[in-house]
Design a protein around this motif. Structure first.
Motif, short mmCIF file in Angstrom:
data_model
loop_
_atom_site.label_atom_id
_atom_site.label_comp_id
_atom_site.label_asym_id
_atom_site.label_seq_id
_atom_site.Cartn_x
_atom_site.Cartn_y
_atom_site.Cartn_z
N LEU A 141 23.62 43.03 84.74
CA LEU A 141 25.04 43.33 84.70
C LEU A 141 25.81 42.12 84.17
O LEU A 141 25.37 40.99 84.31
CB LEU A 141 25.56 43.70 86.09
N PRO A 142 26.98 42.35 83.59
CA PRO A 142 27.79 41.23 83.08
C PRO A 142 28.18 40.28 84.20
O PRO A 142 28.32 40.68 85.36
CB PRO A 142 29.03 41.93 82.49
N SER A 148 30.96 39.05 84.83
CA SER A 148 32.25 39.40 85.42
C SER A 148 32.12 40.38 86.58
O SER A 148 33.09 40.60 87.31
CB SER A 148 33.17 40.01 84.34
N MET A 149 30.93 40.98 86.74
CA MET A 149 30.72 41.96 87.81
C MET A 149 29.93 41.35 88.96
O MET A 149 29.22 42.04 89.68
CB MET A 149 29.99 43.18 87.25
N SER A 156 27.20 49.76 82.00
CA SER A 156 26.23 48.94 82.74
C SER A 156 26.10 49.42 84.18
O SER A 156 24.99 49.53 84.72
CB SER A 156 26.67 47.47 82.72
N GLU A 194 31.90 48.99 78.25
CA GLU A 194 30.54 48.48 78.37
C GLU A 194 30.19 48.13 79.81
O GLU A 194 29.06 48.32 80.25
CB GLU A 194 30.35 47.26 77.46
N ASN A 195 31.17 47.61 80.56
CA ASN A 195 30.93 47.34 81.99
C ASN A 195 30.64 48.64 82.75
O ASN A 195 29.76 48.68 83.62
CB ASN A 195 32.15 46.65 82.61
N LEU A 225 25.07 44.22 75.92
CA LEU A 225 26.11 43.47 76.62
C LEU A 225 26.45 42.19 75.88
O LEU A 225 27.55 41.67 76.01
CB LEU A 225 25.64 43.13 78.05
N ILE A 266 37.64 45.08 89.55
CA ILE A 266 36.56 45.71 88.79
C ILE A 266 36.51 47.21 89.08
O ILE A 266 36.20 48.02 88.21
CB ILE A 266 35.20 45.05 89.12
N ASP A 280 35.19 45.97 76.41
CA ASP A 280 34.57 45.32 77.57
C ASP A 280 34.52 46.26 78.77
O ASP A 280 33.50 46.35 79.47
CB ASP A 280 35.33 44.05 77.95
N GLN A 281 35.64 46.93 79.04
CA GLN A 281 35.69 47.85 80.17
C GLN A 281 34.66 48.96 80.03
O GLN A 281 33.96 49.30 80.99
CB GLN A 281 37.09 48.46 80.29
N LEU A 329 36.84 50.15 86.31
CA LEU A 329 35.85 51.21 86.10
C LEU A 329 36.50 52.59 86.20
O LEU A 329 36.16 53.51 85.44
CB LEU A 329 34.72 51.08 87.13
#
Length: 444
Positions: free
Chosen positions: A335-336, A338-339, A179, A175-176, A421, A97, A172-173, A101
């Motif tokens: 947060l998503p 995935s995080m 977030s 938006e993460n 999200l 992750i 996705d990246q 980022l």
């Protein structure tokens, strides 16, 4: 220890969630309700053992025995985990992750000269295979450049032929990353609570006080004074969702008692209160030392019970239960999924920053107050110094931080973030989701 802890602490909750990710929704929901609470209780229980039994052996048998017992326990647990390993659900590691980022930053800088169109209709975005997020949100639009497909970058439909992530990122990246940036102000506002909770000067105070409890033969080790904080934290964590929330619902008649941000705010306020109490108690303790003629005796024992320190530690324990647990559940809610490991990493990163800040504060205070031959506030001799002034200064910092936190709560809109999200999700469902997360953060 830091390297080892960095491998365990950020991953344990995310790993536990992986074990039940394949369950049906009803069974999974019931399990998740207890996952957070039991995690905090287990951590609190471990700390209780550390500051009581382990400290006792250390006092009686020396440092070698204390470190040896710790090493033996960790080795035993490692063996248990290796034996039980075949029974665990082990999700294959995906891309880091942190690297993901970082790639957003690098690509956004590379494409900084790209002109963003007014609408999404005239532009193509790079999407991961199977992703539900087809277009980026309008929040922090300048980051959207990282996922825009330029004319020479083909649209691909499979992962094997995807372009390099260092040249273009997925929606996705991006938006993460948005977030993560969105929670940074709230995260920074909570660092002060860690700084207050990390203070270890209570051990020095306890060493100068009467530590007999209940009997003449038993003395509470000075290193065990934090037992009041840990027990409070553990009991409150274990009882909050099961007993306290239902009680508050009956009293208030409302389903939603405290939101996650309100719980975090209560933690900040209690941190201020703990330092105000600590300053008052230390003022009284220092006056008692002067009255008993021990002002210049750093090793003298006052006729003042160590239990005078209990209230400040109880309040610190409550502050930790509200702020730390509220933080984790807040991050998990906004947060998503995935995080998940990023959530705990963010928490412990804040604790690390607070420790560095605490060191700088202590050094600065001693440098300023020790000029011209004056006795430093944080002198090696507590009876000559002014630790009460230090605690009061931390309380003032806490008040400033509380104002900053309140501003951040008004700026941060978790409902908007959650809706961005969940591309394709119904807005009404997202509002209901957030209301549920405010009452039961562990259900997210």
């Amino acid at each position: 220890m830091s390297i080892g802890a960095s491998g365990v602490r950020p991953c344990c909750l995310a790993f536990a969630e992986d074990q039940i990710a394949h369950w049906d929704d009803n069974r999974k929901d019931r399990a998740l309700r207890g996952l957070f609470s039991w995690y905090y209780v287990s951590v609190g229980f471990a700390q209780i053992v550390a500051v009581t039994i382990l400290v006792y052996f250390q006092d009686q048998m020396g440092w070698k025995a204390g470190f040896g017992i710790s090493a033996t326990v960790m080795l035993s647990i490692t063996v248990v985990n290796l034996v039980a390993s075949p029974f665990y659900v082990k999700v294959k590691p995906q891309k880091s992750i942190w690297i993901s980022l970082l790639q957003v930053v690098v690509v956004a800088v590379k494409k900084r000269h790209l002109v963003l169109p007014e609408t999404h209709q005239s532009v193509q975005f790079h999407n991961a295979w199977g992703s539900r997020e087809l277009v980026p949100s309008e929040k922090m639009r300048f980051l959207n450049k990282a996922c825009i497909l330029s004319n020479h970058e083909p649209i691909v439909n499979d992962a094997a032929s995807s372009p390099s992530s260092w040249n273009i990122c997925t929606v996705d990246q991006v938006e993460n990353f948005k977030s993560a940036l969105s929670v940074i102000p709230m995260w920074s506002a909570m660092i002060m609570t860690f700084l207050i909770q990390s203070s270890s000067f209570g051990v020095l105070q306890a060493a100068t006080m009467d530590r007999r409890i209940g009997t003449e033969k038993f003395q509470l080790p000075a290193g065990s004074i934090s037992i009041f904080e840990i027990v409070t934290f553990t009991v409150w964590s274990g009882c909050y969702d099961r007993y306290i929330v239902p009680l508050l619902r009956r009293i208030t008649g409302r389903q939603q008692v405290l939101t996650l941000k309100q719980r975090m705010g209560i933690g900040v306020f209690l941190s201020i209160a703990s330092m105000a109490v600590a300053s008052t108690v230390e003022t009284y303790r220092r006056k008692a030392a002067v009255r008993e003629g021990l002002q210049h005796d750093a090793h003298g024992t006052l006729q003042m019970s160590v239990l005078w320190l209990a209230p400040q530690y109880v309040i610190i324990g409550l502050a930790g239960a509200f702020s730390s647990i509220g933080q984790i559940e807040f991050y998990y809610a906004v947060l998503p999924k995935s995080m998940g490991s990023f959530v705990l990493a963010l928490l412990f990163f804040g604790a690390g920053v607070a420790s560095i800040m605490a060191t700088l504060v202590v050094k600065t205070i001693n440098l300023i107050t020790g000029r011209n031959g004056m006795v430093r506030w944080l002198s090696n001799n507590l009876n000559e110094g002014h630790y009460n002034y230090y605690y009061f200064l931390l309380a003032i910092f806490g008040v400033i931080d509380l104002v900053y936190f309140i501003v951040c709560t008004y700026v941060f809109d978790e409902r908007t973030l959650n809706m961005s999200l969940e591309m394709g999700g119904d807005a009404k469902e997202m509002v209901e989701f957030q209301e549920a997360s405010s009452n039961h953060g562990c259900e997210n």
